[in-house]
Design a protein around this motif. Structure first.
Motif, mmCIF file in Angstrom:
data_model
loop_
_atom_site.group_PDB
_atom_site.id
_atom_site.type_symbol
_atom_site.label_atom_id
_atom_site.label_comp_id
_atom_site.label_asym_id
_atom_site.label_seq_id
_atom_site.Cartn_x
_atom_site.Cartn_y
_atom_site.Cartn_z
ATOM 1 N N LEU A 127 -10.177 66.178 116.044
ATOM 2 C CA LEU A 127 -10.387 66.110 114.601
ATOM 3 C C LEU A 127 -11.105 67.351 114.083
ATOM 4 O O LEU A 127 -10.781 67.860 112.998
ATOM 5 N N ALA A 128 -12.074 67.856 114.855
ATOM 6 C CA ALA A 128 -12.805 69.054 114.422
ATOM 7 C C ALA A 128 -11.863 70.252 114.324
ATOM 8 O O ALA A 128 -11.896 71.009 113.339
ATOM 9 N N GLN A 129 -11.020 70.440 115.322
ATOM 10 C CA GLN A 129 -10.091 71.574 115.309
ATOM 11 C C GLN A 129 -9.019 71.397 114.238
ATOM 12 O O GLN A 129 -8.619 72.366 113.575
ATOM 13 N N PHE A 130 -8.545 70.172 114.063
ATOM 14 C CA PHE A 130 -7.550 69.892 113.022
ATOM 15 C C PHE A 130 -8.080 70.289 111.649
ATOM 16 O O PHE A 130 -7.412 70.993 110.875
ATOM 17 N N LEU A 131 -9.296 69.857 111.329
ATOM 18 C CA LEU A 131 -9.843 70.148 110.008
ATOM 19 C C LEU A 131 -10.279 71.598 109.869
ATOM 20 O O LEU A 131 -10.158 72.188 108.787
ATOM 21 N N LYS A 132 -10.752 72.197 110.930
ATOM 22 C CA LYS A 132 -11.118 73.615 110.873
ATOM 23 C C LYS A 132 -9.907 74.457 110.513
ATOM 24 O O LYS A 132 -9.992 75.366 109.670
ATOM 25 N N ARG A 133 -8.778 74.186 111.120
ATOM 26 C CA ARG A 133 -7.558 74.953 110.844
ATOM 27 C C ARG A 133 -6.964 74.587 109.479
ATOM 28 O O ARG A 133 -6.531 75.459 108.725
ATOM 29 N N LEU A 134 -6.943 73.299 109.158
ATOM 30 C CA LEU A 134 -6.382 72.875 107.874
ATOM 31 C C LEU A 134 -7.156 73.494 106.720
ATOM 32 O O LEU A 134 -6.565 73.981 105.748
ATOM 33 N N HIS A 135 -8.471 73.509 106.807
ATOM 34 C CA HIS A 135 -9.301 74.046 105.733
ATOM 35 C C HIS A 135 -9.230 75.566 105.639
ATOM 36 O O HIS A 135 -9.746 76.150 104.680
ATOM 37 N N ALA A 136 -8.578 76.186 106.632
ATOM 38 C CA ALA A 136 -8.365 77.634 106.590
ATOM 39 C C ALA A 136 -7.042 78.005 105.920
ATOM 40 O O ALA A 136 -6.761 79.199 105.736
ATOM 41 N N LEU A 202 -7.239 70.585 101.284
ATOM 42 C CA LEU A 202 -7.596 69.279 101.825
ATOM 43 C C LEU A 202 -6.377 68.386 102.033
ATOM 44 O O LEU A 202 -5.429 68.418 101.247
ATOM 45 N N HIS A 203 -6.453 67.553 103.075
ATOM 46 C CA HIS A 203 -5.522 66.427 103.164
ATOM 47 C C HIS A 203 -5.772 65.509 101.976
ATOM 48 O O HIS A 203 -4.843 65.043 101.325
ATOM 49 N N GLY A 204 -7.037 65.211 101.726
ATOM 50 C CA GLY A 204 -7.429 64.521 100.506
ATOM 51 C C GLY A 204 -7.522 63.005 100.580
ATOM 52 O O GLY A 204 -8.049 62.376 99.661
#
Length: 305
Positions: A127-136, A202-204
């Motif tokens: 989850l940390a890597q998913f959101l780190k990349r998504l937010h980039a 964001l996924h949101g």
């Protein structure tokens, strides 16, 4: 419960209608069996054969959201580190049905209901890597494709607290005394009025009904991207409180990257806010399994190490 049902459909989509729309526009799927999987606030979902799912809007507000998915989701492929709902079939409405619809590869897995803390901890890094990349994902590309900026005004904590107190009043008959007290104490102790706005992609709408897990309980897919927007990262970072056990949060934030206390305050509030809404819907629809899970999420979000 004295609330307006935001989840009520403006029109229903039957299996027969879905079959007619899909087979007429995508002849390669004409002979595939179709089965309704379920529905959310905005869309009805059908399994088509064994390989695809189709989402059909059930409310007007979902139409523009689905069109946005069709534009932006294919552009996320180089950023999203987990399987996600990338559309392959782009259907259009007709006289019988007033909205576009999309078809995606079927993502295997189940909703993370009833997982142990040990199972949840397995997904800390994922989850940390998913959101780190998504937010980039580049904000400029999102803006060029019409992604909105914080249309829900998430950073106004005073307004959100007022809504949550109203939810709590409505939920009161359905909560144990200690459950009600825990939420009320949290809200009464909450003194932050607003957090400084930030804008990332964001996924949101990252909650347990939009997350899939495998047999081990690890996150295996992210679905329903209809609430994509540019806004405060806390909106998605709520999973550190809603999904992960308290002792895994420090590892999550260490891997995601530096997060200030203000962001954590907002993330926790959203982690309580969303399951309160889901709990109201579950009570209205007499879905005891979801109601129990929503209560468990609230308790986990309020818990400290």
């Amino acid at each position: 419960m004295d609330i307006s049902n935001l989840w009520d459909a403006e029109w229903e989509v039957s299996e027969e209608l879905a079959r007619k729309l899909i087979s007429s526009q995508f002849p390669s799927l004409m002979s595939a069996p179709i089965k309704r999987l379920g529905y959310g606030w905005d869309n009805t979902v059908f399994l088509v054969g064994e390989d695809y799912v189709f989402r059909f809007p059930r409310r007007k507000v979902a139409i523009d959201l689905l069109r946005m998915e069709a534009k932006i989701l294919p552009k996320l492929a180089d950023f999203v580190t987990l399987p996600y709902s990338k559309p392959l079939f782009f259907g259009e409405g007709n006289l019988e049905y007033p909205a576009p619809f999309l078809g995606y590869p079927y993502l295997s897995g189940k909703f993370p209901i009833g997982l142990t803390d040990e199972q949840r901890q397995l997904s800390t890094s994922l989850l940390a890597q998913f959101l780190k990349r998504l937010h980039a994902f580049p904000v400029q590309i999102a803006q060029e494709n019409g992604i909105q900026r914080d249309h829900r005004n998430l950073t106004d904590l005073t307004e959100r607290k007022e809504k949550m107190l109203k939810f709590l009043s409505d939920l009161s008959p359905h909560l144990k005394r200690e459950e009600h007290r825990a939420i009320l104490d949290y809200l009464e102790q909450h003194t932050t009025d607003r957090v400084q706005q930030r804008y990332v992609f964001l996924h949101g709408d990252l909650h347990f009904k939009n997350i899939l897990v495998n047999k081990r309980g690890e996150v295996s897919g992210i679905i329903d991207w209809g609430d994509m927007n540019l806004g405060h990262p806390a909106c998605d970072l709520n999973v550190a409180y809603s999904f992960l056990p308290p002792h895994a949060r420090s590892d999550f934030f260490r891997e995601y990257g530096e997060v200030d206390e203000e962001t954590k305050v907002l993330a926790r509030m959203i982690a309580v806010y969303i399951p309160m809404l889901i709990l109201m819907q579950a009570i209205d629809e007499k879905d005891n399994e979801v109601a129990v899970e929503a209560k468990a999420i609230i308790a986990r979000a309020l818990a400290d190490v």
